[in-house]
Design a protein around this motif. Structure first.
Motif, PDB file in Angstrom:
ATOM      1  N   THR A  96       0.851  -1.192   0.000  1.00  0.00           N
ATOM      2  CA  THR A  96       0.000   0.000   0.000  1.00  0.00           C
ATOM      3  C   THR A  96       0.885   1.240   0.000  1.00  0.00           C
ATOM      4  OG1 THR A  96      -0.114   0.203   2.410  1.00  0.00           O
ATOM      5  CG2 THR A  96      -1.778  -1.187   1.351  1.00  0.00           C
ATOM      6  N   ALA A  97       0.380   2.308  -0.569  1.00  0.00           N
ATOM      7  CA  ALA A  97       1.137   3.556  -0.616  1.00  0.00           C
ATOM      8  C   ALA A  97       1.429   4.075   0.792  1.00  0.00           C
ATOM      9  CB  ALA A  97       0.372   4.600  -1.420  1.00  0.00           C
ATOM     10  N   GLN A  98       0.504   3.890   1.723  1.00  0.00           N
ATOM     11  CA  GLN A  98       0.697   4.361   3.089  1.00  0.00           C
ATOM     12  C   GLN A  98       1.852   3.643   3.779  1.00  0.00           C
ATOM     13  OE1 GLN A  98      -2.171   3.120   1.865  1.00  0.00           O
ATOM     14  NE2 GLN A  98      -3.441   4.944   1.655  1.00  0.00           N
ATOM     15  N   ALA A  99       2.113   2.419   3.406  1.00  0.00           N
ATOM     16  CA  ALA A  99       3.164   1.634   4.051  1.00  0.00           C
ATOM     17  C   ALA A  99       4.566   2.071   3.635  1.00  0.00           C
ATOM     18  CB  ALA A  99       2.977   0.152   3.733  1.00  0.00           C
ATOM     19  N   SER A 120      12.478   4.593  -0.787  1.00  0.00           N
ATOM     20  CA  SER A 120      11.176   5.144  -1.195  1.00  0.00           C
ATOM     21  C   SER A 120      10.853   4.807  -2.639  1.00  0.00           C
ATOM     22  CB  SER A 120      11.161   6.668  -1.013  1.00  0.00           C
ATOM     23  OG  SER A 120      11.127   7.002   0.333  1.00  0.00           O
ATOM     24  N   THR A 169       6.027   5.093   3.430  1.00  0.00           N
ATOM     25  CA  THR A 169       6.630   6.069   4.336  1.00  0.00           C
ATOM     26  C   THR A 169       7.055   5.416   5.646  1.00  0.00           C
ATOM     27  OG1 THR A 169       5.328   7.852   3.380  1.00  0.00           O
ATOM     28  CG2 THR A 169       6.263   8.253   5.547  1.00  0.00           C
TER      29      THR A 169
END
Length: 145
Positions: free
Chosen positions: A13-16, A48, A18
């Motif tokens: 997931t994109a949230q993971a 990243s 960071t």
């Protein structure tokens, strides 16, 4: 010098991305080695980009992030379940994405991709011995999207 290693399992997931970047950089810093801030900042950017590419292109499932420090380099590997190998592209001037692998190539001393039995592994290395770029292994071909 002992080999230092950090392994993280990251949700796709994109949230993971960071959270995983912070956790990995903190883990690398905790090795208590003499890596300078420039290496740590470069590692954060590479982590990243490689994770974001895996999240965007690999689909569902978990992504494995491995960071390993040897006497010669800090190696960052991101493995995912997609067997589709990435192709670095030259995006249109107005495109909002498509530059991740170009950034990896610019930041890393060496980088590449390799198929695995369960998908692929993208990797990048930051040399500990020389601050300038040395070579690119398994270079990714450039194509215009």
């Amino acid at each position: 010098m002992a080999v230092h290693r950090l392994d993280l399992s990251v949700p796709a997931t994109a949230q993971a991305v960071t959270a995983a970047r912070h956790q990995a950089v903190d883990g690398i810093r905790d090795w208590d080695t003499e890596l300078d801030d420039e290496v740590l900042h470069t590692a954060a950017l590479l982590i990243s980009e490689l994770l974001a590419n895996a999240v965007q292109h690999a689909g569902t499932g978990r992504i494995c992030l491995t960071s390993r420090l040897t006497t010669t380099a800090l190696r960052i590997e991101v493995s995912d379940s997609s067997s589709l190998l990435p192709v670095a592209g030259l995006p249109d001037q107005d495109a909002e994405s498509g530059r991740g692998l170009l950034l990896v190539a610019a930041l890393a001393d060496r980088h590449g991709v390799e198929p695995t039995p369960t998908g692929k592994r993208c990797w990048a290395e930051i040399s500990r011995s020389t601050p300038t770029k040395t070579e690119t292994a398994d270079s990714l071909p450039l194509t215009r999207n």
